[in-house]
Design a protein around this motif. Sequence first.
Motif, short mmCIF file in Angstrom:
data_model
loop_
_atom_site.label_atom_id
_atom_site.label_comp_id
_atom_site.label_asym_id
_atom_site.label_seq_id
_atom_site.Cartn_x
_atom_site.Cartn_y
_atom_site.Cartn_z
N ASP A 17 0.87 -1.18 0.00
CA ASP A 17 0.00 0.00 0.00
C ASP A 17 0.91 1.23 0.00
O ASP A 17 1.58 1.51 1.00
N PRO A 18 0.96 1.98 -1.11
CA PRO A 18 1.87 3.12 -1.16
C PRO A 18 1.74 4.07 0.02
O PRO A 18 2.73 4.60 0.53
N MET A 19 0.51 4.28 0.49
CA MET A 19 0.31 5.25 1.56
C MET A 19 0.88 4.79 2.89
O MET A 19 1.01 5.59 3.82
N SER A 20 1.23 3.53 3.00
CA SER A 20 1.86 3.06 4.25
C SER A 20 3.24 3.67 4.45
O SER A 20 3.83 3.54 5.52
N PHE A 21 3.76 4.36 3.42
CA PHE A 21 5.03 5.07 3.57
C PHE A 21 4.96 6.07 4.72
O PHE A 21 5.97 6.37 5.37
N THR A 22 3.76 6.60 4.98
CA THR A 22 3.63 7.58 6.06
C THR A 22 3.96 6.98 7.42
O THR A 22 4.30 7.72 8.35
N ALA A 23 3.89 5.67 7.55
CA ALA A 23 4.25 5.03 8.83
C ALA A 23 5.74 5.10 9.09
O ALA A 23 6.19 4.91 10.23
N ASP A 24 6.53 5.35 8.06
CA ASP A 24 7.98 5.45 8.21
C ASP A 24 8.46 6.89 8.29
O ASP A 24 9.66 7.14 8.39
N ILE A 25 7.54 7.85 8.27
CA ILE A 25 7.88 9.26 8.44
C ILE A 25 7.71 9.61 9.91
O ILE A 25 6.66 9.33 10.49
N PRO A 26 8.72 10.22 10.53
CA PRO A 26 8.58 10.61 11.94
C PRO A 26 7.37 11.51 12.13
O PRO A 26 7.06 12.35 11.28
N GLN A 27 6.69 11.33 13.25
CA GLN A 27 5.51 12.13 13.51
C GLN A 27 5.84 13.31 14.41
O GLN A 27 6.96 13.46 14.90
N PHE A 28 4.87 14.18 14.60
CA PHE A 28 5.01 15.36 15.44
C PHE A 28 5.48 14.96 16.84
O PHE A 28 5.01 13.95 17.36
N PRO A 29 6.44 15.68 17.45
CA PRO A 29 6.98 16.98 17.03
C PRO A 29 8.23 16.89 16.14
O PRO A 29 8.78 17.91 15.76
N VAL A 30 8.71 15.66 15.84
CA VAL A 30 9.92 15.54 15.00
C VAL A 30 9.64 16.09 13.60
O VAL A 30 10.38 16.93 13.08
N PHE A 31 8.56 15.61 12.99
CA PHE A 31 8.07 16.15 11.72
C PHE A 31 6.72 16.79 11.98
O PHE A 31 5.83 16.16 12.58
N THR A 32 6.54 18.01 11.52
CA THR A 32 5.24 18.65 11.63
C THR A 32 4.34 18.13 10.51
O THR A 32 4.82 17.53 9.55
N PRO A 33 3.04 18.36 10.61
CA PRO A 33 2.16 17.99 9.49
C PRO A 33 2.59 18.63 8.18
O PRO A 33 2.44 18.03 7.11
N GLU A 34 3.15 19.84 8.26
CA GLU A 34 3.64 20.51 7.05
C GLU A 34 4.83 19.76 6.47
O GLU A 34 4.98 19.66 5.24
N ASP A 35 5.70 19.23 7.33
CA ASP A 35 6.84 18.44 6.86
C ASP A 35 6.37 17.18 6.13
O ASP A 35 6.90 16.82 5.07
N THR A 36 5.39 16.51 6.71
CA THR A 36 4.86 15.30 6.09
C THR A 36 4.25 15.63 4.73
O THR A 36 4.44 14.88 3.76
N ARG A 37 3.53 16.73 4.65
CA ARG A 37 2.94 17.12 3.36
C ARG A 37 4.04 17.40 2.33
O ARG A 37 3.88 17.07 1.15
N LYS A 38 5.13 18.00 2.76
CA LYS A 38 6.24 18.25 1.84
C LYS A 38 6.75 16.95 1.25
O LYS A 38 6.94 16.82 0.04
N VAL A 39 7.00 15.97 2.11
CA VAL A 39 7.55 14.69 1.65
C VAL A 39 6.56 13.97 0.75
O VAL A 39 6.94 13.41 -0.29
N MET A 40 5.30 13.97 1.12
CA MET A 40 4.29 13.19 0.42
C MET A 40 3.73 13.88 -0.82
O MET A 40 3.10 13.23 -1.65
N ARG A 41 3.99 15.19 -0.98
CA ARG A 41 3.37 15.89 -2.11
C ARG A 41 4.15 17.10 -2.60
O ARG A 41 4.60 17.16 -3.75
N ASP A 42 4.35 18.08 -1.71
CA ASP A 42 4.81 19.40 -2.15
C ASP A 42 6.22 19.39 -2.73
O ASP A 42 6.52 20.15 -3.66
N ASN A 43 7.11 18.55 -2.20
CA ASN A 43 8.47 18.52 -2.73
C ASN A 43 8.50 18.03 -4.17
O ASN A 43 9.32 18.48 -4.98
N ALA A 44 7.61 17.10 -4.49
CA ALA A 44 7.52 16.62 -5.87
C ALA A 44 7.02 17.73 -6.79
O ALA A 44 7.48 17.88 -7.93
#
Length: 406
Positions: free
Chosen positions: A367-394
């Motif tokens: 399941d491609p979206m399971s990649f989010t389980a390997d992204i550090p969660q708040f406070p290490v990564f903010t929701p904005e950081d996760t969005r960058k990795v999953m969408r905005d950086n591309a």
Amino acid sequence: MTSQQKLDFRAIDVDNHYYEPLDAFTRHLPKEFRARGVQMLTDGKRTYAVIGEKVNHFIPNPTFDPIIVPGCLDLLFRGEIPEGVDPASLMKVDRLADHPEYQNRDARVKILDKQNLETVFMLPTFACGVEEALKHDIEATMVSLHAFNLWLDEDWGFDRPDHRILAAPMISLADPEKAVEEVEFVLNRGAKIVCVRPAPVPGVVKPRSLGDPVHDPVWARLAEAGVPVVFHLSDSGYLAIAALWGGKSTFEGFGKKDPLDQVLLDDRAIHDTMASMIVHQVFTRHPNLKVASIENGSYFVYRLIKRLKKAANTNPRHFKEDPVEQLKNNVWIAPYYEDDVKLLAETIGVDRILFGSDWPHGEGLADPMSFTADIPQFPVFTPEDTRKVMRDNALNLLGINVAAAA
């Protein structure tokens, strides 16, 4: 690994794959190159890929039938196989006929809807081994990849109006003049990304660096067009190094392997590729060129930074700009899902990290979206950081305004 995160946006997956049909290289190949290019020959029930008049084992079964189940090797690549479980037992296969989405664009778009993916970079499987197999015949290389790109645009589309799938045409630099022609051809057809093999460039006399100024017209045109270069894991010819230590010199997709090969080679090709681009001043001459490393992992970054710093210290007159800063400015990285994403963010910045699932390959994510389980969660990564990795950086890599695309 933490639990999978729910997103309030659709993600962009930079590492999706198709499985090429048997005519991907032959449908548009001129008759005079049939023997010199890619052929699919059947002997009884077995089909073989013959490239440059030699049987090629990069993909042992080029029919892709049966085909490996997406993500079935997850535990193997995470190093989490339960004690007593035979690693070979993890391999699961399905009938290709049951999965039209592997070879059909319309069927794939329906899958993207189910996977909560807005856009994917569509990358090759079989084709990743062709340039190495043809490196002795540069004319056949260029003609074969042009034929392949014609098939790719016909079946998948470099960019269709819905922008759901961005298929990456293959560009070889082996013939510098023909490479420029091919870049112009794919740009005129709407290509938004191109795929270049992470390897030395084959030459008539000897191989060349990717940073050789003879390739500047290609880099200049892509930089001008704002089209990024994807360096995807391929047969880079590096098994020649394993052969020096008594190993095999040709790539084979499956079968028993010597663990020493992996230790010797691992991410060496992408490390050397990025080194050639930076040390030989590609980004100095073409500061707007963007490149991405996909399906090569991220641990090469740390070794590369160490070596770039040393090279800059010992050769200060060579480097007109800080090579480490060029790495951080011009290069995007799609880490393996098992990599340390937090460490990568601390090293190159969260703005240069991309999400890639490698779907539907067996070593990727089910399941491609399971990649989010390997992204550090708040406070290490903010929701904005996760969005960058999953969408905005591309989107930034593609030169698309993030706010306008929200």
